[in-house]
Design a protein around this motif. Structure first.
Motif, PDB file in Angstrom:
ATOM      1  N   TYR A 327       0.874  -1.180   0.000  1.00 13.57           N
ATOM      2  CA  TYR A 327       0.000   0.000   0.000  1.00 13.57           C
ATOM      3  C   TYR A 327       0.907   1.225   0.000  1.00 13.57           C
ATOM      4  O   TYR A 327       1.786   1.358   0.843  1.00 13.57           O
ATOM      5  N   HIS A 496       2.287  -7.046   3.770  1.00 13.80           N
ATOM      6  CA  HIS A 496       0.852  -6.943   3.524  1.00 13.80           C
ATOM      7  C   HIS A 496       0.541  -7.168   2.054  1.00 13.80           C
ATOM      8  O   HIS A 496      -0.412  -6.600   1.499  1.00 13.80           O
ATOM      9  N   GLU A 515      -0.669  -3.935  10.672  1.00 15.82           N
ATOM     10  CA  GLU A 515      -0.321  -3.824   9.257  1.00 15.82           C
ATOM     11  C   GLU A 515      -1.249  -4.677   8.406  1.00 15.82           C
ATOM     12  O   GLU A 515      -1.782  -4.211   7.389  1.00 15.82           O
ATOM     13  N   ALA A 518      -5.349  -3.700   8.934  1.00 15.85           N
ATOM     14  CA  ALA A 518      -5.772  -2.470   8.268  1.00 15.85           C
ATOM     15  C   ALA A 518      -5.900  -2.688   6.763  1.00 15.85           C
ATOM     16  O   ALA A 518      -6.866  -2.237   6.130  1.00 15.85           O
ATOM     17  N   VAL A 519      -4.942  -3.405   6.177  1.00 13.35           N
ATOM     18  CA  VAL A 519      -5.001  -3.640   4.738  1.00 13.35           C
ATOM     19  C   VAL A 519      -6.189  -4.524   4.394  1.00 13.35           C
ATOM     20  O   VAL A 519      -6.931  -4.270   3.432  1.00 13.35           O
ATOM     21  N   ALA A 522      -9.366  -2.477   4.634  1.00  7.66           N
ATOM     22  CA  ALA A 522      -9.505  -1.527   3.525  1.00  7.66           C
ATOM     23  C   ALA A 522      -9.941  -2.239   2.247  1.00  7.66           C
ATOM     24  O   ALA A 522     -10.796  -1.735   1.505  1.00  7.66           O
ATOM     25  N   ARG A 533      -8.918   3.781   2.353  1.00 10.93           N
ATOM     26  CA  ARG A 533      -7.471   3.955   2.348  1.00 10.93           C
ATOM     27  C   ARG A 533      -6.933   3.619   3.729  1.00 10.93           C
ATOM     28  O   ARG A 533      -7.680   3.622   4.721  1.00 10.93           O
ATOM     29  N   VAL A 534      -5.659   3.320   3.811  1.00  4.84           N
ATOM     30  CA  VAL A 534      -5.002   2.937   5.052  1.00  4.84           C
ATOM     31  C   VAL A 534      -4.264   4.146   5.610  1.00  4.84           C
ATOM     32  O   VAL A 534      -3.604   4.881   4.861  1.00  4.84           O
ATOM     33  N   ALA A 572      -1.999   1.170  12.551  1.00  3.00           N
ATOM     34  CA  ALA A 572      -2.566   1.432  11.218  1.00  3.00           C
ATOM     35  C   ALA A 572      -4.071   1.281  11.309  1.00  3.00           C
ATOM     36  O   ALA A 572      -4.580   0.340  11.940  1.00  3.00           O
ATOM     37  N   ARG A 573      -4.796   2.201  10.725  1.00  4.38           N
ATOM     38  CA  ARG A 573      -6.255   2.174  10.686  1.00  4.38           C
ATOM     39  C   ARG A 573      -6.709   2.369   9.244  1.00  4.38           C
ATOM     40  O   ARG A 573      -5.887   2.452   8.325  1.00  4.38           O
ATOM     41  N   ILE A 574      -8.008   2.474   9.075  1.00  3.50           N
ATOM     42  CA  ILE A 574      -8.532   2.732   7.736  1.00  3.50           C
ATOM     43  C   ILE A 574      -9.432   3.954   7.787  1.00  3.50           C
ATOM     44  O   ILE A 574      -9.958   4.323   8.848  1.00  3.50           O
TER      45      ILE A 574
END
Length: 834
Positions: A327, A496, A515, A518-519, A522, A533-534, A572-574
């Protein structure tokens, strides 16, 4: 009886001198009216520049430029100063007033400093590029007012000069139109300038052109009849009728523009210019996620933040492009809105964001990289410390993803203050009713099939898109386990890519860290229909359910407390785009808990055979194998200022030379045509043709000089009206060659051409360089009407025109024998004049 000779025409040089003397007396009415109209046009045109600056410094620069330009133009009109003198005065005014007006930070009171003058002149060349690579508005940042100031100054001098001293004052509106177009080109992509302003500017320019045209026509009529004409009937009435038509058209155009405004963003300079910072050249920060969780970095202080709200989130970067490997930021071709980073002069305009404003101070203590940690939707950033100026000039920001970057990177000791808006977030119940928004993000590629299978299996009972999204987020939190794969943690592979996400969603135990979760979240949100988006950043506890890893002074609830973030606080979030709330941040990470023994778990059923994910492209694999962002990558030093000025000025120089060449092209064509014509005449096949060609060359020289020659004039009449005595002998020799009893020889032709060259040289003597240049490029000889030709032959001196013979020119452009007999100007009368 011979016909009376033509009266010598009044030389055009005397006529032009008299016209110049009359032009010196500029009427006060024209001075006043022309200046006021130009001021109105420039005021309307300057409105297009307001969205670029939005600062009172622009008003000061505008008033200074208009005042200085008007004084220069009026002095030039009253005293009839040449163009060169007006140009030198304009440059002097630019040097004297430019720094206090356009570079206020480089002035010592009202006097310019050396650095201010350097910024002023470099701004003329470099300011345009800087202006289209920086976020708006720019205010008085650095020397970015210089493009507006110099354009307005030149437009004022040119416009007022045209309105007060030009033969066609309607051209005075052109500089204002150019100023307006320049403001639109360097302005924002959205239509901030009212449509009515553009229509009003065009309307005023048309009304001005219409009025001065009728006034000029009335003046010509008054001079012709020798009596004054009625102003109301000849000027006011037609001008009012035309003005009414223009106003009606303007109202219709404005109404259509307001009823059906353009829906798409405008294509302006900043949308096509090559940005100095390209995020695609940077390593994805998510690729170095595990580096923060290593034992040596997990307890290392990364950031110290003051004023952060409780459970606040510090953003490192927003990633919107997934290619099956990583990403990253910017889209595959750089066309994504996330790929456009602009310099931030003073503030970032935040529109339509509901939330709370916070003032945050950040001190970098261990973190390093090109991405600048920020909070919420940034409004303003101010760097502090010894490197503040370097960081400020190297700071770039993307308003679409709220991501900041510093070219060259930040490192220990970097300090800065932020003012930002932290958006309000909806609850889970509100998210269940959310609808996908219309934001544009690059389409994910090489997405593994288990992403769609997981959505189908976990959100089968959901009735709305929002409910499906909430269901898959809850499933990840409920079924997932957190392991960073370091120390005594359960084995958890980093990365990821598509194969790692497939492993996460199909293994008996869903084991990974922020990691991977979140991917996966998303990609599933995108599968449902939400633009996603991440977002990578820091938060207390790292979204792992643990207590904050460190608090310095205060509890992190905001105000003056200091929140200390360590490596283990990375997360990491989205973000998903919704129709009701815009971009909403969601946390898909499960809480940290004990991971059960894998042998006790029942394998998850898979609805379809496992798909073999194709290997990613080699180029992308190389990108994934690059070093994490913790390894500093020094950017190459910028070239010296003089080289930047030269490189920036080079396109303008080439463009100017091309424009000059285009303007001079018609004159060059005229000179070439005349040269070819002279060569053809001098190399005629016969001696008679050469002699007649020499006479035609002399006659054309008289025409180009401004001599009035009737189309029916004989050679003798032309010679009498010509200045000097050389024309008489030339006419006699030409008449002998045409009407003499014997054929002319080449020796006579050579003598004729030598005499013509001497006569033409005599015509040029005593004339100014400008008059000689106008004669050289004159097209009167090319446009002169030629009577229909007959073909005379050599005849005796006593020949007479036969009955019914036509009276006209010969093949070489002169009258035949019958015409010459009627004029009784035999060739022997002037035989000895040559």
């Amino acid at each position: 009886m011979s016909a009376p000779p033509l009266a010598p025409a009044r030389p055009r040089r005397d006529t032009r001198r008299q016209a110049r003397r009359d032009a010196r007396r500029v009427s006060p009415t024209r001075l006043t009216a022309g200046t006021l109209v130009v001021w109105l046009l420039l005021a309307l045109a300057s409105v297009a520049w307001w969205p670029v600056y939005r600062d009172q410094g622009m008003v000061v620069a505008a008033l200074t430029a208009v005042f200085a330009g008007t004084v220069i133009a009026l002095l030039g009109a009253v005293f009839r100063l040449p163009t060169a003198a007006v140009a030198v005065a304009t440059i002097a005014a630019f040097v004297v007033t430019g720094v206090p007006a356009a570079v206020p930070g480089g002035a010592a009171g009202v006097l310019p400093t050396g650095q201010g003058l350097l910024d002023l002149f470099s701004g003329v060349a470099l300011g345009w590029k800087r202006l289209v690579t920086i976020s708006l508005p720019v205010g008085t940042y650095e020397a970015l007012l210089v493009p507006f100031f110099v354009t307005l100054l030149v437009a004022t001098v040119t416009g007022v000069s045209c309105a007060t001293r030009a033969s066609r004052p309607e051209f005075a509106s052109i500089p204002a139109l150019v100023l307006f177009a320049a403001g639109v080109v360097v302005g924002p992509t959205r239509l901030d300038t009212s449509i009515a302003v553009g229509v009003a500017l065009t309307g005023v320019a048309l009304v001005w052109a219409l009025t001065v045209r009728h006034a000029r026509r009335a003046t010509a009529v008054a001079r012709t009849i020798g009596a004054p004409v009625a102003v109301r009937r000849s000027v006011l009435r037609p001008a009012l009728v035309g003005t009414g038509t223009i106003v009606a058209a303007a109202v219709v155009a404005t109404g259509l523009g307001l009823v059906a405004p353009p829906t798409a963003a405008r294509t302006v300079a900043r949308t096509d210019v090559v940005k100095p910072f390209d995020p695609r050249d940077q390593v994805s920060p998510l690729s170095g996620f595990r580096a923060y969780e290593e034992s040596t970095a997990a307890d290392t202080t990364q950031l110290r933040v003051t004023g952060l709200p409780r459970n606040g989130f510090v953003r490192i970067a927003t990633l919107d492009t997934y290619d099956g490997v990583t990403y990253r930021v910017g889209g595959s071709d750089g066309a994504s809105p996330s790929g456009t980073f602009e310099r931030v002069p003073t503030t970032v305009e935040v529109r339509g964001v509901r939330g709370s404003t916070v003032d945050v101070g950040v001190t970098v203590d261990g973190y390093s990289g090109v991405w600048l940690p920020t909070v919420g939707d940034l409004e303003q950033v101010a760097f502090r410390g010894p490197d503040a100026e370097r960081h400020r000039s190297a700071f770039f920001y993307n308003a679409a993803t709220h991501t900041g970057a510093v070219v060259g990177g930040v490192r220990d000791g970097t300090r800065y203050d932020l003012r930002a808006v932290v958006p309000d977030q909806p609850t889970d119940e509100q998210m269940a009713a959310a609808r996908p928004g219309d934001a544009v993000v690059p389409s994910a590629t090489n997405v593994p099939d288990p992403v769609r299978d997981t959505v189908d299996s976990t959100a089968a009972d959901a009735q709305t898109d929002g409910a499906e999204l909430v269901a898959v987020i809850r499933a990840l939190k409920r079924n997932g386990y957190v392991s960073h794969g370091v120390g005594d943690d359960r084995v958890s592979r980093s990365g990821h890519g598509a194969d790692r996400i497939q492993e996460l969603l199909t293994s008996p135990l869903m084991v990974g860290d922020q990691e991977q979760y979140a991917v996966a979240a998303a990609l599933m949100a995108d599968e449902i229909g939400f633009p996603a988006r991440v977002v990578m950043g820091f938060t207390a506890g790292g979204d792992s359910g643990t207590s904050p890893s460190g608090q310095g002074t205060g509890d992190g609830s905001g105000g003056s407390g200091t929140t200390t973030f360590r490596g283990s606080d990375v997360t990491a979030r989205i973000e998903v785009d919704t129709a009701q709330w815009g971009w909403v941040m969601l946390d898909p990470n499960p809480a940290v808990r004990e991971i059960p023994d894998e042998q006790q778990q029942t394998p998850k059923p898979v609805t379809r055979p496992e798909t073999v994910v194709p290997p990613p492209p080699a180029e992308q694999q190389d990108q994934d194998q690059q070093a994490p962002p913790q390894s500093d990558r020094d950017t190459p030093d910028q070239p010296p200022l003089w080289l930047q000025v030269l490189l920036a000025a080079l396109p303008w120089i080439v463009g100017t030379l091309g424009f000059v060449a285009l303007v001079l092209l018609p004159f060059a064509v005229v000179l070439v045509v005349k040269r070819v014509r002279r060569r053809r005449r001098r190399r005629a096949a016969t001696a008679r043709g050469r002699i007649i060609g020499a006479w035609d060359e002399y006659r054309d020289a008289l025409l180009d000089r401004g001599q009035e020659i009737p189309a029916a004039a004989t050679r003798r009449e032309v010679a009498i009206a010509a200045p000097g005595d050389a024309g008489t002998g030339l006419a006699a020799l030409a008449d002998r060659a045409v009407f003499g009893p014997s054929n002319a020889d080449q020796h006579a032709a050579d003598r004729m051409w030598d005499a013509v060259d001497s006569a033409i040289g005599h015509l040029r003597s005593g004339r100014t360089r400008r008059e000689r240049l106008r004669t050289a490029v004159s097209t009167r000889s090319l446009r002169a009407r030629r009577p229909q030709a007959t073909t005379p032959g050599p005849v005796s001196s006593g020949a007479r025109r036969p009955a019914g013979a036509p009276v006209g020119h010969g093949a070489d452009g002169d009258y035949d024998v019958g015409r010459l007999a009627e004029r009784r100007s035999g060739p022997d009368e002037d035989r000895g004049n040559l």
